[in-house]
Scaffold this motif. Sequence first.
Motif, PDB file in Angstrom:
ATOM      1  N   ALA A  40       0.847  -1.189   0.000  1.00  0.00           N
ATOM      2  CA  ALA A  40       0.000   0.000   0.000  1.00  0.00           C
ATOM      3  C   ALA A  40       0.882   1.238   0.000  1.00  0.00           C
ATOM      4  O   ALA A  40       2.038   1.178   0.437  1.00  0.00           O
ATOM      5  CB  ALA A  40      -0.908  -0.011   1.226  1.00  0.00           C
ATOM      6  N   PRO A  41       0.376   2.372  -0.457  1.00  0.00           N
ATOM      7  CA  PRO A  41       1.170   3.601  -0.475  1.00  0.00           C
ATOM      8  C   PRO A  41       1.723   3.928   0.910  1.00  0.00           C
ATOM      9  O   PRO A  41       0.985   3.936   1.897  1.00  0.00           O
ATOM     10  CB  PRO A  41       0.165   4.659  -0.933  1.00  0.00           C
ATOM     11  N   GLY A  42       3.033   4.151   0.960  1.00  0.00           N
ATOM     12  CA  GLY A  42       3.669   4.528   2.215  1.00  0.00           C
ATOM     13  C   GLY A  42       3.877   3.396   3.194  1.00  0.00           C
ATOM     14  O   GLY A  42       4.300   3.615   4.328  1.00  0.00           O
ATOM     15  N   ALA A  91      -3.980  -1.439  -2.727  1.00  0.00           N
ATOM     16  CA  ALA A  91      -2.541  -1.691  -2.810  1.00  0.00           C
ATOM     17  C   ALA A  91      -2.206  -2.220  -4.200  1.00  0.00           C
ATOM     18  O   ALA A  91      -3.106  -2.548  -4.980  1.00  0.00           O
ATOM     19  CB  ALA A  91      -2.110  -2.719  -1.756  1.00  0.00           C
ATOM     20  N   VAL A  92      -0.924  -2.312  -4.462  1.00  0.00           N
ATOM     21  CA  VAL A  92      -0.456  -3.064  -5.624  1.00  0.00           C
ATOM     22  C   VAL A  92      -0.231  -4.493  -5.159  1.00  0.00           C
ATOM     23  O   VAL A  92       0.529  -4.740  -4.212  1.00  0.00           O
ATOM     24  CB  VAL A  92       0.852  -2.482  -6.196  1.00  0.00           C
ATOM     25  N   GLN A 112      -2.813  -3.257  -9.755  1.00  0.00           N
ATOM     26  CA  GLN A 112      -3.385  -2.310  -8.809  1.00  0.00           C
ATOM     27  C   GLN A 112      -4.802  -2.718  -8.419  1.00  0.00           C
ATOM     28  O   GLN A 112      -5.633  -3.016  -9.286  1.00  0.00           O
ATOM     29  CB  GLN A 112      -3.417  -0.902  -9.402  1.00  0.00           C
ATOM     30  N   VAL A 113      -5.045  -2.717  -7.129  1.00  0.00           N
ATOM     31  CA  VAL A 113      -6.396  -2.911  -6.599  1.00  0.00           C
ATOM     32  C   VAL A 113      -6.755  -1.658  -5.798  1.00  0.00           C
ATOM     33  O   VAL A 113      -6.020  -1.277  -4.877  1.00  0.00           O
ATOM     34  CB  VAL A 113      -6.466  -4.153  -5.692  1.00  0.00           C
ATOM     35  N   THR A 114      -7.842  -1.031  -6.169  1.00  0.00           N
ATOM     36  CA  THR A 114      -8.295   0.176  -5.482  1.00  0.00           C
ATOM     37  C   THR A 114      -9.721  -0.041  -4.991  1.00  0.00           C
ATOM     38  O   THR A 114     -10.602  -0.390  -5.781  1.00  0.00           O
ATOM     39  CB  THR A 114      -8.249   1.395  -6.411  1.00  0.00           C
TER      40      THR A 114
END
Length: 117
Positions: A40-42, A91-92, A112-114
């Motif tokens: 996930a980002p960060g 997350a990717v 990518q899953v959003t």
Amino acid sequence: QVQLVESGGGLVQAGGSLRLSCAASGSIFSINVMAWHRRAPGKQRELVAAISSSGSSNYAESVKDRFTISRDNAKSTVYLQMNSLKPEDTAVYSCALLGDPSEGWSWGQGTQVTVSS
């Protein structure tokens, strides 16, 4: 050398479902483990679920009872069925395979899953 190609990511609303697929090709050790990780980002990459060639599986606590990993050995493909998706699942997602221990993990490029709230 092993190549892994993921598919099935996308955008989904919270509570929805997605199914990821990962097809492996190349020199695949007959006894192996296939797994899904996510980043996930960060955040650091984390193991989501893994399954051995004999069918034994394990899951991260955060996805137990929502995600199911499975595989088709004849097709060298692993799947991740994701239900009751939450925004924090965004997350990717990357597929990985561990065959010959001396070669380490092989990785796909990720999908990518959003999950929107």
